[in-house]
Scaffold this motif. Structure first.
Motif, mmCIF file in Angstrom:
data_model
loop_
_atom_site.group_PDB
_atom_site.id
_atom_site.type_symbol
_atom_site.label_atom_id
_atom_site.label_comp_id
_atom_site.label_asym_id
_atom_site.label_seq_id
_atom_site.Cartn_x
_atom_site.Cartn_y
_atom_site.Cartn_z
ATOM 1 N N MET A 1 6.932 -24.052 15.587
ATOM 2 C CA MET A 1 6.751 -24.371 14.185
ATOM 3 C C MET A 1 7.746 -25.474 13.825
ATOM 4 N N ASN A 2 7.177 -26.638 13.488
ATOM 5 C CA ASN A 2 8.034 -27.803 13.264
ATOM 6 C C ASN A 2 7.842 -28.485 11.913
ATOM 7 N N THR A 3 6.723 -28.228 11.258
ATOM 8 C CA THR A 3 6.415 -28.966 10.041
ATOM 9 C C THR A 3 6.057 -28.023 8.895
ATOM 10 N N LEU A 4 6.049 -28.585 7.704
ATOM 11 C CA LEU A 4 5.644 -27.821 6.532
ATOM 12 C C LEU A 4 4.194 -27.360 6.688
ATOM 13 N N TYR A 5 3.380 -28.177 7.299
ATOM 14 C CA TYR A 5 1.987 -27.816 7.549
ATOM 15 C C TYR A 5 1.907 -26.547 8.410
ATOM 16 N N ASP A 6 2.766 -26.442 9.414
ATOM 17 C CA ASP A 6 2.786 -25.254 10.269
ATOM 18 C C ASP A 6 3.119 -24.002 9.444
ATOM 19 N N VAL A 7 4.055 -24.134 8.519
ATOM 20 C CA VAL A 7 4.416 -23.006 7.654
ATOM 21 C C VAL A 7 3.228 -22.652 6.762
ATOM 22 N N GLN A 8 2.547 -23.664 6.240
ATOM 23 C CA GLN A 8 1.366 -23.412 5.412
ATOM 24 C C GLN A 8 0.297 -22.662 6.208
ATOM 25 N N GLN A 9 0.126 -23.024 7.469
ATOM 26 C CA GLN A 9 -0.861 -22.346 8.307
ATOM 27 C C GLN A 9 -0.462 -20.899 8.582
ATOM 28 N N LEU A 10 0.825 -20.644 8.742
ATOM 29 C CA LEU A 10 1.306 -19.274 8.926
ATOM 30 C C LEU A 10 0.984 -18.443 7.683
ATOM 31 N N LEU A 11 1.282 -18.978 6.517
ATOM 32 C CA LEU A 11 1.006 -18.265 5.275
ATOM 33 C C LEU A 11 -0.496 -18.068 5.081
ATOM 34 N N LYS A 12 -1.267 -19.058 5.479
ATOM 35 C CA LYS A 12 -2.722 -19.007 5.345
ATOM 36 C C LYS A 12 -3.310 -17.839 6.141
ATOM 37 N N ARG A 13 -2.688 -17.489 7.255
ATOM 38 C CA ARG A 13 -3.147 -16.348 8.059
ATOM 39 C C ARG A 13 -3.165 -15.060 7.240
ATOM 40 N N PHE A 14 -2.345 -15.010 6.202
ATOM 41 C CA PHE A 14 -2.247 -13.823 5.364
ATOM 42 C C PHE A 14 -2.887 -14.031 3.993
ATOM 43 N N GLY A 15 -3.670 -15.101 3.880
ATOM 44 C CA GLY A 15 -4.372 -15.370 2.634
ATOM 45 C C GLY A 15 -3.475 -15.905 1.534
ATOM 46 N N ASN A 41 7.406 -6.670 7.562
ATOM 47 C CA ASN A 41 7.327 -6.654 9.030
ATOM 48 C C ASN A 41 5.954 -7.052 9.568
ATOM 49 N N VAL A 42 5.324 -8.025 8.929
ATOM 50 C CA VAL A 42 4.023 -8.487 9.419
ATOM 51 C C VAL A 42 4.126 -9.798 10.198
ATOM 52 N N ILE A 43 5.307 -10.426 10.193
ATOM 53 C CA ILE A 43 5.554 -11.598 11.030
ATOM 54 C C ILE A 43 6.757 -11.280 11.919
ATOM 55 N N THR A 44 6.836 -11.991 13.028
ATOM 56 C CA THR A 44 7.959 -11.762 13.931
ATOM 57 C C THR A 44 9.223 -12.400 13.364
ATOM 58 N N GLN A 45 10.340 -11.919 13.847
ATOM 59 C CA GLN A 45 11.620 -12.483 13.418
ATOM 60 C C GLN A 45 11.711 -13.957 13.802
ATOM 61 N N LYS A 46 11.165 -14.301 14.962
ATOM 62 C CA LYS A 46 11.174 -15.691 15.418
ATOM 63 C C LYS A 46 10.365 -16.574 14.472
ATOM 64 N N GLU A 47 9.159 -16.119 14.084
ATOM 65 C CA GLU A 47 8.344 -16.885 13.143
ATOM 66 C C GLU A 47 9.075 -17.060 11.818
ATOM 67 N N PHE A 48 9.701 -15.990 11.359
ATOM 68 C CA PHE A 48 10.417 -16.027 10.087
ATOM 69 C C PHE A 48 11.548 -17.046 10.121
ATOM 70 N N ILE A 49 12.361 -16.997 11.148
ATOM 71 C CA ILE A 49 13.515 -17.898 11.249
ATOM 72 C C ILE A 49 13.062 -19.347 11.374
ATOM 73 N N GLN A 50 12.074 -19.601 12.218
ATOM 74 C CA GLN A 50 11.586 -20.966 12.391
ATOM 75 C C GLN A 50 11.013 -21.514 11.086
ATOM 76 N N ALA A 51 10.234 -20.705 10.402
ATOM 77 C CA ALA A 51 9.622 -21.143 9.145
ATOM 78 C C ALA A 51 10.690 -21.407 8.087
ATOM 79 N N LYS A 52 11.688 -20.538 8.001
ATOM 80 C CA LYS A 52 12.751 -20.725 7.013
ATOM 81 C C LYS A 52 13.541 -22.004 7.296
ATOM 82 N N LEU A 53 13.776 -22.290 8.575
ATOM 83 C CA LEU A 53 14.482 -23.525 8.922
ATOM 84 C C LEU A 53 13.674 -24.763 8.524
#
Length: 71
Positions: A1-15, A41-53
């Protein structure tokens, strides 16, 4: 996960679609939504940290743009 778009896609998975109207506000709302997903606890800690960064980086860019425009 490197871009704002990637974060948007992660959020999109959950509507979750965020559009407030100002990019910096969108980033802040996305951060809140990520916090809620992490607490549930519906996303992994790794996804959370990467998205927050990514969001922190993008937020800083927007703050710098605002500061430069006010000079």
């Amino acid at each position: 996960m490197n871009t704002l778009y990637d974060v948007q896609q992660l959020l999109k998975r959950f509507g979750i679609y965020v559009y407030v109207g100002k990019r910096i506000w969108d980033i802040e709302v996305m951060a809140l939504e990520l916090d809620h997903l992490n607490e549930s606890n519906v996303i992994t800690q790794k996804e959370f940290i990467q998205a927050k960064l990514v969001l922190k980086h993008e937020h800083k860019i927007e703050e710098n743009k605002t500061e430069n425009n006010n000079i």
